[in-house]
Scaffold this active site. Structure first.
Site, PDB file in Angstrom:
ATOM      1  N   ASP A   1      -4.367   2.393  -4.851  1.00  0.00           N
ATOM      2  CA  ASP A   1      -2.914   2.443  -4.683  1.00  0.00           C
ATOM      3  C   ASP A   1      -2.431   1.181  -3.975  1.00  0.00           C
ATOM      4  OD1 ASP A   1      -4.040   3.000  -2.244  1.00  0.00           O
ATOM      5  OD2 ASP A   1      -2.588   4.552  -1.688  1.00  0.00           O
TER       6      ASP A   1
ATOM      7  N   HIS B   1      -4.742  14.530 -10.430  1.00  0.00           N
ATOM      8  CA  HIS B   1      -4.929  13.099 -10.708  1.00  0.00           C
ATOM      9  C   HIS B   1      -4.009  12.587 -11.812  1.00  0.00           C
ATOM     10  CE1 HIS B   1      -8.275  12.445  -7.984  1.00  0.00           C
ATOM     11  NE2 HIS B   1      -8.809  13.590  -8.394  1.00  0.00           N
TER      12      HIS B   1
ATOM     13  N   ASN C   1      -2.158  13.227  -5.165  1.00  0.00           N
ATOM     14  CA  ASN C   1      -3.370  13.578  -5.915  1.00  0.00           C
ATOM     15  C   ASN C   1      -3.861  14.971  -5.536  1.00  0.00           C
ATOM     16  OD1 ASN C   1      -3.942  11.509  -7.724  1.00  0.00           O
ATOM     17  ND2 ASN C   1      -4.968  10.246  -6.197  1.00  0.00           N
TER      18      ASN C   1
ATOM     19  N   ASP D   1       0.862  -1.183   0.000  1.00  0.00           N
ATOM     20  CA  ASP D   1       0.000   0.000   0.000  1.00  0.00           C
ATOM     21  C   ASP D   1       0.898   1.232   0.000  1.00  0.00           C
ATOM     22  OD1 ASP D   1      -2.978   0.901   0.506  1.00  0.00           O
ATOM     23  OD2 ASP D   1      -1.712   2.175   1.762  1.00  0.00           O
TER      24      ASP D   1
ATOM     25  N   ASP E   1      -1.745   9.346 -11.529  1.00  0.00           N
ATOM     26  CA  ASP E   1      -1.679   8.235 -12.490  1.00  0.00           C
ATOM     27  C   ASP E   1      -0.229   7.941 -12.869  1.00  0.00           C
ATOM     28  OD1 ASP E   1      -4.402   8.041 -12.436  1.00  0.00           O
ATOM     29  OD2 ASP E   1      -4.741   9.016 -14.374  1.00  0.00           O
TER      30      ASP E   1
END
Length: 348
Positions: A256, A226, A221, A213, A230
């Protein structure tokens, strides 16, 4: 009958015979003419039907083929020539045609064809070909064996261009099994692989699950947008693949969240070393368009063993939670089977 007519009939008995013969000839000529007209009409109808068949065959990308036995002489309709990118007047050499098939398709074609001839049946095969012009196509072959006195004399059927269908199927399958953003296997494929993960036997190699994680991803973000997020996920996927070369599976299973399945490791220490490598690789800053994005990773590890009373995913998730609660950017191994030493697992 008049006296004159009777006299003529008596005087020239051949006249009546000639008249009958001429009438018969005329009738025969009329019959021949009718037959010729019928044949012409049938020829026109046949040509029209052939034209419709050719156009339909071309539109549907279906061709008809025949191969005589045992000399293997081929007869194709135009559409089959087109499928193989060959001129319609080309001589057909079956040995050369077979070179167009991929290795796997050729092997299956030989197997199915041989069995169909032996059993006097037929078969269907989706085969991949590479034409002399370099075009890769998928064709669906249907075949039926024809016999005379129970002796196979020919095999014939249809060849259908299914390239578009195959591409669509592959795309749908890809979307169902892979993450579009990173290209990694998705959660569905991960679940399938997890169910097939072998149990560890005493003295054997360890099979393990690493749950990863990202730490600080939400901040990326929120701060950079965003698109940057990405890009961070794509970079993470690349680093994870490099760190886990040889793993059974590297997957993205959530926003994630990532997972790695490994087997063949000979000790807990070796899996722990891999987890430590993952933490270090993913904790490096990521630079995009002059901006530095700091992200970390927490890892939970669990081993697949008959002695585990809980699901391996639950165990790895519990270890991941412990790694995060202990300060993040580290890994934690769930309590390992008693048959293996369990060293300290913090990688902070």
């Amino acid at each position: 009958m008049s006296f004159f007519a009777a006299f003529v009939k008596i005087a020239d008995p051949m006249a009546s015979s000639r008249g009958s013969s001429e009438a018969a000839v005329a009738a025969l000529e009329r019959q021949l003419a009718d037959k010729e007209r019928q044949l012409e009409q049938q020829a026109v109808a046949l040509a029209h039907s052939r034209k419709i068949f050719d156009r339909s065959s071309e539109a549907a990308r279906i061709g008809v083929w025949e191969c005589s036995l045992p000399d293997n002489q081929l007869v194709w309709t135009k559409m089959v020539y087109d499928l193989f990118d060959l001129p319609h007047e080309a001589n057909l050499d079956r040995a050369e045609i077979l070179k167009c098939y991929s290795r796997e398709s050729l092997s299956e074609l030989i197997r199915l064809r041989g069995r169909a001839i032996e059993e006097r049946t037929g078969f269907t095969l989706d085969a991949e070909i590479l034409t002399p012009k370099g075009h890769t196509r998928w064709i669906r072959i249907t075949a039926t064996v024809e016999c005379e006195d129970d002796v196979p004399v020919r095999i014939f059927g249809m060849k259908l261009d299914i390239t578009a269908e195959k591409m669509m199927y592959d795309q749908i399958r890809y979307l169902a099994e892979f993450d579009i953003l990173t290209g990694l296997p998705n959660r569905a494929q991960f679940q399938t692989a997890l169910q097939r993960l072998p149990l560890r036997s005493v003295g054997g190699n360890a099979a393990a699950l690493l749950l990863i994680d990202l730490d600080g991803f939400k901040g990326i973000n929120d701060t950079f947008g965003h698109q940057a997020g990405d890009d961070c996920l794509k970079e993470t996927a690349e680093r994870l693949l490099a760190a886990c070369a040889g793993a059974d599976l590297v997957a993205r299973i959530g926003g994630d969240e990532f997972a790695v399945l490994v087997s063949g490791y000979d000790s807990v220490e070796s899996v722990a070393a891999l987890a430590g490598t993952v933490v270090r690789r993913l904790s490096r800053s990521i630079e995009r368009n002059g901006a530095k994005m700091d992200v970390g990773a927490s890892v939970g590890v669990a081993f697949h063993d008959a002695s585990l009373r809980s699901d391996i995913f639950v165990c790895a998730d519990a270890a991941l939670y412990k790694a995060k609660s202990d300060g993040k950017n580290r890994f934690q191994v769930h309590q390992a089977p008693a048959c293996i030493d369990n060293p300290k697992m913090d990688a902070a």
